[in-house]
Scaffold this active site. Structure first.
Site, mmCIF file in Angstrom:
data_model
loop_
_atom_site.group_PDB
_atom_site.id
_atom_site.type_symbol
_atom_site.label_atom_id
_atom_site.label_comp_id
_atom_site.label_asym_id
_atom_site.label_seq_id
_atom_site.Cartn_x
_atom_site.Cartn_y
_atom_site.Cartn_z
ATOM 1 N N CYS A 187 11.276 -14.362 -0.928
ATOM 2 C CA CYS A 187 10.518 -14.917 -2.059
ATOM 3 C C CYS A 187 11.448 -15.553 -3.088
ATOM 4 C CB CYS A 187 9.609 -13.866 -2.693
ATOM 5 S SG CYS A 187 10.427 -12.347 -3.093
ATOM 6 N N CYS B 177 0.851 -1.186 0.000
ATOM 7 C CA CYS B 177 0.000 0.000 0.000
ATOM 8 C C CYS B 177 0.881 1.228 0.000
ATOM 9 C CB CYS B 177 -0.877 0.037 1.254
ATOM 10 S SG CYS B 177 -2.001 -1.364 1.362
ATOM 11 N N CYS C 221 15.633 -8.643 2.987
ATOM 12 C CA CYS C 221 14.808 -9.840 2.857
ATOM 13 C C CYS C 221 14.865 -10.305 1.404
ATOM 14 C CB CYS C 221 13.363 -9.515 3.240
ATOM 15 S SG CYS C 221 12.243 -10.893 2.922
HETATM 16 FE FE1 SF4 Z 1 10.838 -10.408 1.241
HETATM 17 FE FE2 SF4 Z 1 10.153 -10.957 -1.291
HETATM 18 FE FE3 SF4 Z 1 8.331 -10.072 0.421
HETATM 19 FE FE4 SF4 Z 1 10.175 -8.456 -0.420
HETATM 20 S S1 SF4 Z 1 8.609 -9.377 -1.684
HETATM 21 S S2 SF4 Z 1 9.509 -8.679 1.694
HETATM 22 S S3 SF4 Z 1 11.929 -9.804 -0.647
HETATM 23 S S4 SF4 Z 1 9.438 -12.009 0.584
#
Ligand code: SF4
Length: 487
Positions: A479, A2, A476
């Site tokens: 994914c 968002c 992070c």
């Molecule tokens: Fe982590 Fe991927 Fe989510 Fe970004 S999109 S916070 S890299 S899991």
């Protein structure tokens, strides 16, 4: 995912000299890429907060506000306001799920809260609060309401402990920061104060800008440009930071136990290229991705390099630069995009998404005939969009198509506010890893290839993705690698 924003005049007595709601609408509209489903505005009027939320782009909702208050325009004169553009992650697509969310405490203070994020333990926490015997009356399915209730309840108990005396509101925000798990870049507004805070992992961006006259908070720096905020007067909120804006000025606080895990996918895809994110221009980051991809193709002969518009534009540009291609060979406009269809990724539901792709792109006549084409995309989740594009390019007569992806294969869903898809929907999961995806794409594309035509696929490697940032341990990548920092 968002977009959130707030504006506060530094001198309340100058109320009326600035059209704060219009300024907020402009800021929110710059973040439409972060949320197209709906928008909400909250601002103080006398002893309470006015709220207006509806489906549609921020600008449309603002136009509705003007119409709604046409015979009581004085209600729109304010010294501060809070806003939100929604992209559905947790929760359904009901009007109640639009933010900001509002609440009143037993002491009559009125609160509003907007956040960008997702709590990983939303359901348990909600059940816990509902089961505690208190009548919260949750009206939405979003984490904003939960966070706001938790802060209010904490503040309430702090005041009880002091026999109704004043309690430090910052302590209640610190409590929420320590207690909740997940991503929540948040702005909380009372009638006279604005508090901005970022979870202890700092997944999502939030930036404060200021002029002599006002403060502005926004999810992305591109939104600050519309109000001409000088670059030296911008501060990005870091993991676990709280920023308090009041009539006395700005105060900063920092909670302990932070574990920065900034979302690398903001750089790859989500943020607008004209934003500066965590100290770095997004377009420069993407240009670098393209240069890395080009290093994989040293011997590849190329006539045309083209991005899948628009998020891959700068990745393709970096690729073309590194390959030393001419301007005539870098063709971001080879596929003409119908801008009125909207962002494919952000549309809810697969049926709508498929239909959008078909309507969205069309090649320039004759542009691909007999050409060796490098097609660059930022990522592949399901593979539906890119497949249609590759087929279209082969149908238009391309001799070779080389698909290059500016990030590693997406393996897993995001639980921190990008509703990318479920595990099962990921091409990685569906087709059994990298080789499976490539085989699948090749099989699907082959009926569209002429005799002797060639099709190759390469992704950015994990190793190279990690090298794109100074301290990969502060990011992070869940994914891409399935290592979730918060569970
Ligand atoms: Fe982590 Fe991927 Fe989510 Fe970004 S999109 S916070 S890299 S899991």
């Amino acid at each position: 995912m968002c977009g959130i924003a707030a504006i506060k005049l530094k001198d309340k007595s100058r109320v009326g000299q600035f059209d704060v709601l219009k300024m907020l609408a402009d800021v929110l509209y710059q973040m439409t890429h972060r949320g197209q489903e709906g928008a909400g505005f909250v601002w103080p009027y006398h002893n309470r907060l006015e709220v207006y939320k509806n489906f549609g782009y921020a600008e449309e909702v603002y136009t509705q506000i003007l119409a709604h208050y046409a015979d009581k325009l004085d209600k729109l004169v304010t010294y501060q306001a809070l806003g939100h553009v929604r992209y559905p992650t947790e929760g359904s697509s009901l009007r109640e799920d639009l933010q900001p969310t509002t609440a009143s405490s037993v002491f009559g203070r009125v609160f509003a809260l907007a956040d960008n994020g997702n709590l990983v333990n939303y359901q348990q926490e909600r059940e816990l609060m509902e089961g505690a015997g208190m009548r919260f009356g949750f009206s939405s399915n979003n984490e904003a309401e939960l966070i706001l209730h938790a802060i209010i309840v904490h503040h309430y108990y702090e005041r009880i402990k002091k026999n109704g005396g004043e309690a430090d509101f910052i302590k209640s925000i610190e409590y929420a920061l320590k207690y909740f798990r997940g991503a929540f870049s948040t702005i909380l507004m009372t009638r006279n104060n604005i508090f901005a805070f970022v979870d202890r992992f700092g997944f999502r961006p939030l930036i404060l800008g200021e002029t002599e006259d006002f403060w502005v908070l926004a999810s992305e720096s591109c939104a600050l440009d519309i109000l001409h905020i000088p670059s030296q007067r911008r501060t990005e909120l870091q993991a676990g930071q709280i920023c308090h804006l009041s009539d006395e000025g700005v105060e900063w606080y920092q909670v302990e136990d932070i574990n920065p895990k900034k979302c690398i996918f903001e750089y790859v895809y989500f943020a607008r290229p004209d934003s500066v994110l965590w100290g770095r221009p997004v377009y420069r980051y993407r240009e670098n991705l393209g240069k890395i991809l080009a290093s994989y193709d040293k011997d590849l002969q190329v006539n045309i390099v083209m991005p899948v518009p628009d998020s891959a534009n700068f990745i393709a540009y970096g690729y073309a630069l590194a390959k030393g291609l001419s301007l005539a060979q870098f063709m971001p406009w080879a596929l003409i995009r119908n801008h009125y269809v909207g962002r494919t990724f952000i549309k809810p539901g697969q049926t709508v998404r498929d239909e959008s792709v078909r309507k969205k792109f069309n090649p320039l006549p004759g542009i691909f005939k007999g050409q060796r084409v490098v097609v660059i995309d930022d990522s592949i989740v399901r593979g539906t969009t890119i497949l249609k594009i590759i087929k279209m390019i082969f149908q238009a007569g391309a001799k070779e198509v080389h698909l290059r992806i500016g990030s590693p294969p997406k393996k897993a869903p995001c639980y921190y506010a990008i509703a990318s898809s479920t595990q099962e929907e990921h091409a990685w999961h569906k087709y059994g890893g990298l080789a499976g995806i490539v085989n699948y794409l090749k099989k699907e594309v082959s009926p569209y290839m002429s005799q002797g035509a060639k099709f190759t696929v390469k992704y950015l490697s994990h190793q190279d993705l990690r090298k794109t940032v100074d301290k990969p341990e502060d990011y992070c990548l869940a994914c891409f690698d399935g290592k979730y920092p918060v569970k």
